[in-house]
Design an enzyme around this catalytic site. Structure first.
Site, PDB file in Angstrom:
ATOM      1  N   TYR A 120      41.501  31.164  32.755  1.00  0.00           N
ATOM      2  CA  TYR A 120      41.951  31.960  31.620  1.00  0.00           C
ATOM      3  C   TYR A 120      43.397  32.373  31.852  1.00  0.00           C
ATOM      4  O   TYR A 120      43.723  33.000  32.867  1.00  0.00           O
ATOM      5  CB  TYR A 120      41.083  33.203  31.436  1.00  0.00           C
ATOM      6  CG  TYR A 120      41.481  33.974  30.190  1.00  0.00           C
ATOM      7  CD1 TYR A 120      41.115  33.507  28.934  1.00  0.00           C
ATOM      8  CD2 TYR A 120      42.249  35.125  30.266  1.00  0.00           C
ATOM      9  CE1 TYR A 120      41.503  34.172  27.777  1.00  0.00           C
ATOM     10  CE2 TYR A 120      42.641  35.806  29.116  1.00  0.00           C
ATOM     11  CZ  TYR A 120      42.264  35.320  27.877  1.00  0.00           C
ATOM     12  OH  TYR A 120      42.658  35.981  26.742  1.00  0.00           O
ATOM     13  N   GLN A 181      35.817  36.343  24.038  1.00  0.00           N
ATOM     14  CA  GLN A 181      35.121  35.200  23.435  1.00  0.00           C
ATOM     15  C   GLN A 181      35.424  33.911  24.202  1.00  0.00           C
ATOM     16  O   GLN A 181      34.562  33.030  24.326  1.00  0.00           O
ATOM     17  CB  GLN A 181      35.473  35.044  21.959  1.00  0.00           C
ATOM     18  CG  GLN A 181      36.931  34.873  21.623  1.00  0.00           C
ATOM     19  CD  GLN A 181      37.657  36.179  21.398  1.00  0.00           C
ATOM     20  OE1 GLN A 181      37.236  37.232  21.858  1.00  0.00           O
ATOM     21  NE2 GLN A 181      38.763  36.116  20.664  1.00  0.00           N
ATOM     22  N   ASN A 204      43.044  41.280  30.102  1.00  0.00           N
ATOM     23  CA  ASN A 204      42.997  42.697  29.747  1.00  0.00           C
ATOM     24  C   ASN A 204      41.649  43.307  30.117  1.00  0.00           C
ATOM     25  O   ASN A 204      40.809  42.665  30.755  1.00  0.00           O
ATOM     26  CB  ASN A 204      43.311  42.887  28.254  1.00  0.00           C
ATOM     27  CG  ASN A 204      42.274  42.212  27.360  1.00  0.00           C
ATOM     28  OD1 ASN A 204      41.167  41.888  27.776  1.00  0.00           O
ATOM     29  ND2 ASN A 204      42.636  42.003  26.107  1.00  0.00           N
ATOM     30  N   THR A 227      48.475  45.688  36.866  1.00  0.00           N
ATOM     31  CA  THR A 227      49.423  45.435  37.948  1.00  0.00           C
ATOM     32  C   THR A 227      49.825  46.732  38.646  1.00  0.00           C
ATOM     33  O   THR A 227      50.001  47.768  38.012  1.00  0.00           O
ATOM     34  CB  THR A 227      50.668  44.747  37.375  1.00  0.00           C
ATOM     35  OG1 THR A 227      50.299  43.440  36.947  1.00  0.00           O
ATOM     36  CG2 THR A 227      51.773  44.632  38.421  1.00  0.00           C
ATOM     37  N   GLN A 249      57.677  45.806  37.694  1.00  0.00           N
ATOM     38  CA  GLN A 249      56.219  45.740  37.581  1.00  0.00           C
ATOM     39  C   GLN A 249      55.670  46.725  36.557  1.00  0.00           C
ATOM     40  O   GLN A 249      54.634  46.488  35.943  1.00  0.00           O
ATOM     41  CB  GLN A 249      55.583  45.992  38.954  1.00  0.00           C
ATOM     42  CG  GLN A 249      55.978  44.971  40.004  1.00  0.00           C
ATOM     43  CD  GLN A 249      55.615  43.550  39.600  1.00  0.00           C
ATOM     44  OE1 GLN A 249      54.447  43.227  39.385  1.00  0.00           O
ATOM     45  NE2 GLN A 249      56.613  42.691  39.469  1.00  0.00           N
ATOM     46  N   HIS A 252      54.635  45.548  32.992  1.00  0.00           N
ATOM     47  CA  HIS A 252      53.438  44.762  32.683  1.00  0.00           C
ATOM     48  C   HIS A 252      52.599  45.433  31.602  1.00  0.00           C
ATOM     49  O   HIS A 252      51.941  44.759  30.812  1.00  0.00           O
ATOM     50  CB  HIS A 252      52.589  44.561  33.946  1.00  0.00           C
ATOM     51  CG  HIS A 252      52.984  43.364  34.734  1.00  0.00           C
ATOM     52  ND1 HIS A 252      52.508  42.102  34.457  1.00  0.00           N
ATOM     53  CD2 HIS A 252      53.797  43.207  35.800  1.00  0.00           C
ATOM     54  CE1 HIS A 252      53.028  41.228  35.310  1.00  0.00           C
ATOM     55  NE2 HIS A 252      53.810  41.877  36.141  1.00  0.00           N
ATOM     56  N   ASP A 351      55.326  36.891  41.555  1.00  0.00           N
ATOM     57  CA  ASP A 351      54.744  36.769  40.212  1.00  0.00           C
ATOM     58  C   ASP A 351      55.039  35.419  39.584  1.00  0.00           C
ATOM     59  O   ASP A 351      54.199  34.856  38.877  1.00  0.00           O
ATOM     60  CB  ASP A 351      55.313  37.851  39.296  1.00  0.00           C
ATOM     61  CG  ASP A 351      54.661  39.201  39.493  1.00  0.00           C
ATOM     62  OD1 ASP A 351      53.630  39.274  40.177  1.00  0.00           O
ATOM     63  OD2 ASP A 351      55.194  40.184  38.951  1.00  0.00           O
ATOM     64  N   GLU A 406       9.010  38.917  64.230  1.00  0.00           N
ATOM     65  CA  GLU A 406       9.243  39.457  62.893  1.00  0.00           C
ATOM     66  C   GLU A 406       8.020  39.294  61.985  1.00  0.00           C
ATOM     67  O   GLU A 406       8.095  39.527  60.783  1.00  0.00           O
ATOM     68  CB  GLU A 406      10.444  38.754  62.265  1.00  0.00           C
ATOM     69  CG  GLU A 406      11.742  38.961  63.031  1.00  0.00           C
ATOM     70  CD  GLU A 406      12.907  38.198  62.420  1.00  0.00           C
ATOM     71  OE1 GLU A 406      12.668  37.380  61.497  1.00  0.00           O
ATOM     72  OE2 GLU A 406      14.047  38.419  62.857  1.00  0.00           O
TER      73      GLU A 406
END
Length: 443
Positions: A120, A181, A204, A227, A249, A252, A351, A406
């Site tokens: 992704y 989705q 996200n 981040t 940073q 972000h 990055d 055992e």
């Protein structure tokens, strides 16, 4: 402990914005995709992105690449070359081996690539080309046979730069589809999207929650949140560099924690002053300024040893060392996603282009895990073979004793059988079987 906070992040109040029940929303999407496949995927893509999901043809991929300036394509290739070199070195460090434990007893280990992976690549605010390098390319170096890559549209259009990065990284198929989705489609499978074994890539809060809920049904790289950057600086650090790198940073998103730990109050105060000034002209100030204001800490400590100790407590995703002897941090620190040593090295290199992976642990997860790397796409499996009869019999005796300690009688009997076959031991349960009607018929 001498710790003086010149600035402590102000956590946003719970009433400052409406709270979404992310877990419930994500569960609803996943359940719908699981039940209704492509129709559900299309529905949510239209709802959230105003976009009909699309698997790109080779012609469309070629057109996306052709639409880019040559320099952009060349830069993608250069960055991917660096990622590939480092990933190949990581893979080379993982050795298959076989050891003869005793005469005729062989134990071995193999590293087998995952067969199918979903990658992704986030979109939203920015086209995150580099995430394609980190997920797709690393998977292909590991030997993953098929990588399905997905990224959302940006402003209703195909993100040409991201598509180019995905293709050049080695994606076997590319879909313009984003959000939970996309995660659900890859994890559950639909009529047109094949289910994958493993999911990689940042995203996200909804994407992260989707990976969390689907973990176990499929594998995931790690739970990665917003981040983070932490700078350790001594009295020799350049406050302008500290300020610039903190904001690199913070941009972000509005929820990216920033931390400065320094032995110098002068460096701390000057860095804060410069940050305020730089925010006036930074195009992404709305995001960076929010992060710095609400989640920014600035701490003055008595010594570098105290700085390293406090930094380990934060266990930040990115740690930047701006001191006279930056490599000292490699010996003094233990908890970080990735560490960047000295003024000539910045987090943004990691990055975008230096070659190490930028999918890293956040929210103190660095205390127990590292980031994405070739090994995440490999399954380390073992095998064993006993060729020597005497060795098998002796292992059988040991197995019988260990198992009965055992109360695992069934386990013990597997060992007994070898001990009788190869060493001539006698066991009552085998004799009972051999004198039974079934045993007599078998013989």
């Amino acid at each position: 402990m001498g710790r003086h906070y010149l600035k402590k992040g102000e956590q946003p109040s719970a009433s400052s914005s409406p709270q979404l029940d992310v877990a419930s929303i994500v569960k609803g999407v996943i359940d719908d995709v699981r039940q209704n496949g492509d129709a559900a995927v299309s529905k949510y893509s239209q709802k959230f992105d105003k976009w009909e999901p699309k698997k790109l043809s080779q012609k469309e991929i070629d057109e996306a690449i052709a639409a880019l300036p040559k320099q952009v394509v060349d830069d993608i290739k250069e960055a991917q070359k660096n990622v590939r070199i480092f990933a190949e070195a990581q893979k080379e460090s993982l050795k298959d081996f076989e050891v003869e434990m005793q005469p005729g007893v062989f134990l071995g280990q193999k590293n087998i690539p995952i067969n199918t992976t979903g990658a992704y690549i986030p979109g939203g605010r920015y086209p995150l080309l580099a995430s394609a390098h980190m997920t797709i390319l690393t998977a292909k170096v590991a030997g993953v046979k098929h990588v399905t890559a997905m990224t959302p549209p940006i402003a209703g259009k195909i993100p040409n730069g991201t598509v180019a990065a995905m293709h050049l990284a080695g994606a076997d198929e590319i879909h313009i589809l984003g959000g939970v989705q996309a995660i659900a489609a890859m994890a559950c499978g639909t009529e047109t999207i094949k289910k994958v074994d493993f999911l990689a890539g940042p995203g996200n809060a909804f994407v992260a929650e989707g990976k969390k809920q689907l973990y176990g049904e499929i594998g995931i790289d790690l739970f990665a949140g917003p981040t983070e950057i932490l700078v350790v600086a001594d009295e020799h650090a350049d406050p302008f560099t500290v300020a610039t790198d903190i904001l690199s940073q913070a941009e972000h998103g509005p929820d990216s924690p920033t931390t400065i730990i320094t032995t110098s109050e002068r460096v701390a105060r000057k860095s804060m002053e410069i940050i305020d000034e730089l925010l006036k002209g930074l195009p992404t100030a709305a995001l960076a300024g929010t992060s710095y204001k609400t989640l920014g800490d600035v701490v003055v400590v008595d010594s570098l040893d105290e700085a390293y100790k406090l930094a380990d407590e934060y266990a930040a995703e990115h740690v930047q060392i701006l001191t006279q002897r930056p490599r000292e941090a490699l010996e003094k620190m233990t908890a970080y996603g990735a560490i960047f040593l000295g003024e000539k090295t910045c987090v943004s290199y990691g990055d975008k282009c230096i070659g190490t992976n930028h999918v890293l642990p956040t929210k103190k997860a660095a205390k127990y895990t590292g980031g994405l790397w070739v090994g995440k796409f490999l399954r380390t499996v073992t095998y064993q073979e006993v060729k020597n009869e005497k060795a098998s019999g002796e292992l059988g005796r040991l197995c019988g004793r260990a198992s009965r300690a055992e109360n695992f009688e069934g386990h013990a009997r597997s060992g007994d059988l070898r001990a009788q076959k190869y060493l001539g031991d006698k066991y009552e349960w085998i004799k009972d079987y051999e004198t039974s009607e079934v045993g007599k018929a078998r013989m």
